[in-house]
Scaffold this active site. Structure first.
Site, mmCIF file in Angstrom:
data_model
loop_
_atom_site.group_PDB
_atom_site.id
_atom_site.type_symbol
_atom_site.label_atom_id
_atom_site.label_comp_id
_atom_site.label_asym_id
_atom_site.label_seq_id
_atom_site.Cartn_x
_atom_site.Cartn_y
_atom_site.Cartn_z
ATOM 1 N N ASP A 192 -15.514 -71.639 13.957
ATOM 2 C CA ASP A 192 -15.582 -70.266 13.450
ATOM 3 C C ASP A 192 -16.385 -70.304 12.151
ATOM 4 O O ASP A 192 -15.965 -70.913 11.167
ATOM 5 C CB ASP A 192 -14.165 -69.716 13.218
ATOM 6 N N TYR A 217 -20.549 -59.426 9.063
ATOM 7 C CA TYR A 217 -20.388 -58.422 7.984
ATOM 8 C C TYR A 217 -19.988 -59.036 6.653
ATOM 9 O O TYR A 217 -19.788 -58.340 5.682
ATOM 10 C CB TYR A 217 -19.386 -57.330 8.388
HETATM 11 C C1 LIG Z 1 -13.581 -62.462 9.063
HETATM 12 C C2 LIG Z 1 -13.147 -63.449 10.064
HETATM 13 C C3 LIG Z 1 -12.965 -63.094 11.410
HETATM 14 C C4 LIG Z 1 -13.150 -61.675 11.824
HETATM 15 O O1 LIG Z 1 -12.915 -61.432 13.165
HETATM 16 P P1 LIG Z 1 -13.235 -59.959 13.748
HETATM 17 O O2 LIG Z 1 -13.021 -60.103 15.179
HETATM 18 O O3 LIG Z 1 -14.638 -59.633 13.334
HETATM 19 O O4 LIG Z 1 -12.309 -59.019 13.086
HETATM 20 C C5 LIG Z 1 -12.620 -64.080 12.315
HETATM 21 N N1 LIG Z 1 -12.440 -65.355 11.914
HETATM 22 C C6 LIG Z 1 -12.597 -65.728 10.606
HETATM 23 C C7 LIG Z 1 -12.422 -67.155 10.216
HETATM 24 C C8 LIG Z 1 -12.940 -64.788 9.658
HETATM 25 O O5 LIG Z 1 -13.093 -65.154 8.382
#
Ligand SMILES: *Cc1c(COP(=O)(O)O)cnc(C)c1O
Length: 407
Positions: A192, A217
């Protein structure tokens, strides 16, 4: 002795990326925004581009599609450069959460020998929730393991061997930067990249990494709720199939009578109609990042976080703060967590009384993000100066301590 404000201004004058700040909308110069790791600023080019795409919708209606339909691949290829991947390996689509769901299921379908899925207790909640749901649906074992050293994040010995593991490249709380190649050698890892893309070099291809997801974002400045992305190394693509079979991932999309067959390449991970307005915003955010260059962004981010930590040591440690991030810049991403037992009221007071925007991360962290495209050295200096002043005067004891829904 810590640097003076004049020193911080001199660092800004010598900063080769200083001019990029003017490319962003900055509505209030007094407000010190240290939360670009949660929601990046609006690039002026994005505002103009979105107006153009909206007008194109109004003018062209359905005739716009021949151009729009290229947007997912084009945007993915541009992002691939920032991530150190090749063209055809990155797809901008859906949210990070949904992309993770698709990729975990695709890998489990392709390799029935994978019976254990795992992540660490410090990983971002949505990653854990997705895995919990998949483990329940498929009757698999889920291991949520503790890291022996929570400050420095997951190390190879923490990770269950042979499992399918989801890990963050940069930990959302401590900012710990994972050694991706070493961890990847231990298990099948889906990375991630949400908290690193746009601020830290990732080098997916050079490190031999196969799977990743992330969001656009934060440091990529694509706007609230903009689409996430998914990366699958070329060699792995043909053996994987998405669990969400939609017409945009179909081999010959407009031969509509045919039964489903996955499209060649990364496009098979598409589901439904892509969000064209959002893709335009992602493209602009990625463009400004690529123009600055990820190595230059990283160098500035390290210099600024080192300044922040030096000021913490001199001014804040005597007020009861401790560093909640790795001290070694090579093991840290682009944000710094400062821990304090009163972190929650301190964050409230920073926002309400000092015009500094951090975020609170439980139980006790004031998290300060450095977005090197637009954060100045003097912003870091002023933010820590305001923080010191506020805590020294006990201002945080005067604010309403009720917690709100968004922290
Ligand atoms: C911000 C973030 C997300 C966001 O997931 P969305 O599906 O866009 O809400 C996921 N994983 C990590 C590690 C993040 O920091």
């Amino acid at each position: 002795m810590a640097l003076t404000r004049g020193d911080a201004m001199r660092l800004d004058n010598a900063d080769p990326l200083a001019d990029f700040r003017e490319r962003f909308v900055i509505a209030d110069e007094h407000k010190l925004y240290l939360d670009g790791n949660s929601l990046g600023r609006l690039p002026k080019a994005t505002r103009d581009r979105l107006h153009r795409v909206i007008d194109q919708w109004g003018d062209e209606l359905v005739s716009g599609w021949p151009e729009w339909i290229e947007a997912p691949a084009r945007t993915g290829d541009a992002l691939a450069e920032v991530l150190g991947a090749s063209a055809g390996e990155v797809l901008v689509t859906d949210s990070t959460t949904v992309n993770l769901y698709k990729l975990v299921n695709a890998l489990l379908d392709a390799d029935p020998a994978l019976r254990t899925i795992a992540t660490d207790t410090d990983n971002f909640p949505t990653d854990r929730y997705v895995l919990e749901g998949i483990a329940r649906a498929r009757g698999l074992e889920l291991q949520i393991f503790e890291n022996a050293d929570p400050l420095n994040g997951p190390q190879p010995d923490d990770v269950p061997e042979g499992a399918l593991v989801v890990l963050s490249h940069v930990g959302y709380r401590s900012g710990a930067l994972a050694d991706m190649a070493a961890l990847d050698a231990r298990a099948t890892v889906i990375w991630d990249l949400s908290h690193s893309a746009g601020a830290v070099p990732i080098d997916l291809n050079a490190r031999g990494l196969r799977y990743a997801v992330g969001c656009t974002y934060k440091y990529l400045n694509a706007g609230p709720g903009a689409a996430g992305y998914l990366y699958v190394a070329q060699a792995e693509q043909e053996r994987l199939r998405t669990p969400i079979q939609g017409w945009f991932g179909q081999d010959d999309q407009f031969a509509m009578e045919r039964p489903y067959a996955p499209a060649a390449g990364i496009a098979r991970f598409m589901a439904g109609t892509p969000p064209i307005l959002v893709l335009a915003a992602v493209e602009e955010g990625v463009r400004v990042t690529a123009e600055a260059g990820i190595e230059a962004l990283r160098a500035k981010s390290i210099a600024q976080s080192e300044l922040l930590i030096a000021l913490h040591d001199e001014w804040l440690a005597p007020l009861g703060f401790t560093l909640g991030s790795p001290r070694d810049p090579q093991r840290r991403g682009s944000h710094v967590s400062l821990n304090h037992p009163d972190a929650w009221p301190i964050c409230r007071a920073l926002i309400e009384r000092a015009d500094v925007i951090p975020d609170f991360r439980g139980p006790d962290s004031v998290r300060l993000g450095i977005a090197p495209l637009y954060t100045r050295f003097v912003d870091v200096w002023d933010a820590i100066d305001r923080l010191r002043d506020l805590v020294a005067r006990g201002v945080h004891r005067e604010v309403d301590q009720t917690r709100s829904r968004v922290t």
